[in-house]
Design an enzyme around this catalytic site. Structure first.
Site, mmCIF file in Angstrom:
data_model
loop_
_atom_site.group_PDB
_atom_site.id
_atom_site.type_symbol
_atom_site.label_atom_id
_atom_site.label_comp_id
_atom_site.label_asym_id
_atom_site.label_seq_id
_atom_site.Cartn_x
_atom_site.Cartn_y
_atom_site.Cartn_z
ATOM 1 N N LYS A 215 8.411 -11.342 -4.600
ATOM 2 C CA LYS A 215 9.519 -12.107 -4.016
ATOM 3 C C LYS A 215 10.304 -11.172 -3.127
ATOM 4 O O LYS A 215 10.000 -9.977 -3.014
ATOM 5 C CB LYS A 215 10.421 -12.693 -5.105
ATOM 6 C CG LYS A 215 11.170 -11.648 -5.927
ATOM 7 C CD LYS A 215 12.137 -12.309 -6.909
ATOM 8 C CE LYS A 215 12.960 -11.253 -7.651
ATOM 9 N NZ LYS A 215 13.935 -11.877 -8.573
ATOM 10 N N HIS B 287 -18.159 12.887 0.205
ATOM 11 C CA HIS B 287 -17.768 14.199 -0.306
ATOM 12 C C HIS B 287 -17.248 15.083 0.827
ATOM 13 O O HIS B 287 -17.904 15.233 1.856
ATOM 14 C CB HIS B 287 -18.945 14.879 -1.003
ATOM 15 C CG HIS B 287 -18.502 15.968 -1.929
ATOM 16 N ND1 HIS B 287 -17.947 17.154 -1.490
ATOM 17 C CD2 HIS B 287 -18.512 16.049 -3.291
ATOM 18 C CE1 HIS B 287 -17.648 17.922 -2.522
ATOM 19 N NE2 HIS B 287 -17.979 17.268 -3.627
ATOM 20 N N LYS C 198 -1.347 -1.671 1.732
ATOM 21 C CA LYS C 198 -0.961 -2.193 3.046
ATOM 22 C C LYS C 198 0.554 -2.189 3.171
ATOM 23 O O LYS C 198 1.277 -2.003 2.181
ATOM 24 C CB LYS C 198 -1.515 -3.598 3.252
ATOM 25 C CG LYS C 198 -1.003 -4.634 2.280
ATOM 26 C CD LYS C 198 -1.635 -6.003 2.569
ATOM 27 C CE LYS C 198 -1.094 -7.079 1.634
ATOM 28 N NZ LYS C 198 -1.690 -8.409 1.911
#
Length: 230
Positions: free
Chosen positions: A186, A109, A169
């Site tokens: 892809k 928090h 990421k």
């Protein structure tokens, strides 16, 4: 404990409209000749724009930079982001929404580690945890609707972020990623084509050059073959 003023008591539709109108007119005057467009009731603070940017309705963009021709669709929230040229950002996207500690700190928090002004009470008078990191986005990146890009992520040139993806990421050159967490689906083109595009860097070309060669943009093989022959 400092006094807290509930600012929501003073908000009203007319006040919000006038505040937006002042912002819109001020920024579009500042960027006169660069063709900046700001949608209805969008909030922008401490941002730098290029040329031909447009922002949709009800967006929040703070501490960010947009390159030429990049646009932001409606209801999108962007913080601490450096974005290249010709990027397309869909509606309801969240970029750098903020961080909380996940280890070492006892609590997640914010009142226990930051003195944020939006809380009625804090337990510390200083910030001991940095709750954001800059997101870096390359050129010609498409971010689909409802995508979330976590703080600190780097997205390379030509990448596509699928709708509803959660990017935790870095995303590589010309990769298409999707899912939660986002994974590579892809690449947009083969390695030789990607190498050529990175060498050629069409996004740095003058807009008039793009106008004259626009039909070449409609087929990657035609584009590479034509440019190799000249």
């Amino acid at each position: 404990m400092k006094a807290y003023v509930d600012r929501s008591l003073f908000k009203n539709p007319l006040g919000e409209y006038l505040s937006w109108l002042k912002l819109k007119c001020g920024l579009q005057l500042q960027y006169w000749g660069r063709h900046l467009r700001i949608g209805y009731l969008s909030v922008i603070n401490n941002c730098v724009f290029g040329k031909y940017n447009w922002i949709g309705e009800h967006c929040v963009i703070i501490n960010s930079q947009l390159g030429d021709f990049s646009y932001i669709n409606s209801y999108t929230y962007i913080m601490h982001t450096k974005m290249g040229k010709y990027c397309s950002v869909g509606p309801h996207v969240k970029i750098a929404p903020g961080m909380h500690p996940t280890s070492k700190f006892v609590s997640t928090h914010p009142v226990t580690f930051n003195n944020q002004g939006n809380f009625v009470r804090n337990f510390t008078d200083r910030a001991v945890f940095k709750n954001y990191k800059q997101v870096t986005i390359g050129n010609d990146v498409w971010i689909g609707a409802n995508a979330i890009i976590i703080d600190g992520v780097k997205i390379a040139d030509g990448a596509i972020i699928a709708a509803n993806a959660v990017v935790v990421k870095d995303v590589g050159l010309y990769e298409i990623v999707g899912g939660n967490p986002a994974k590579v689906i892809k690449k947009r083109f083969n390695d030789d084509q990607i190498d050529y595009l990175l060498y050629f860097r069409w996004w740095e070309k003058d807009p008039e050059w793009i106008t004259q060669n626009i039909s070449r943009f409609w087929d990657i093989e035609d584009f590479v073959e034509y440019e190799h022959s000249n």
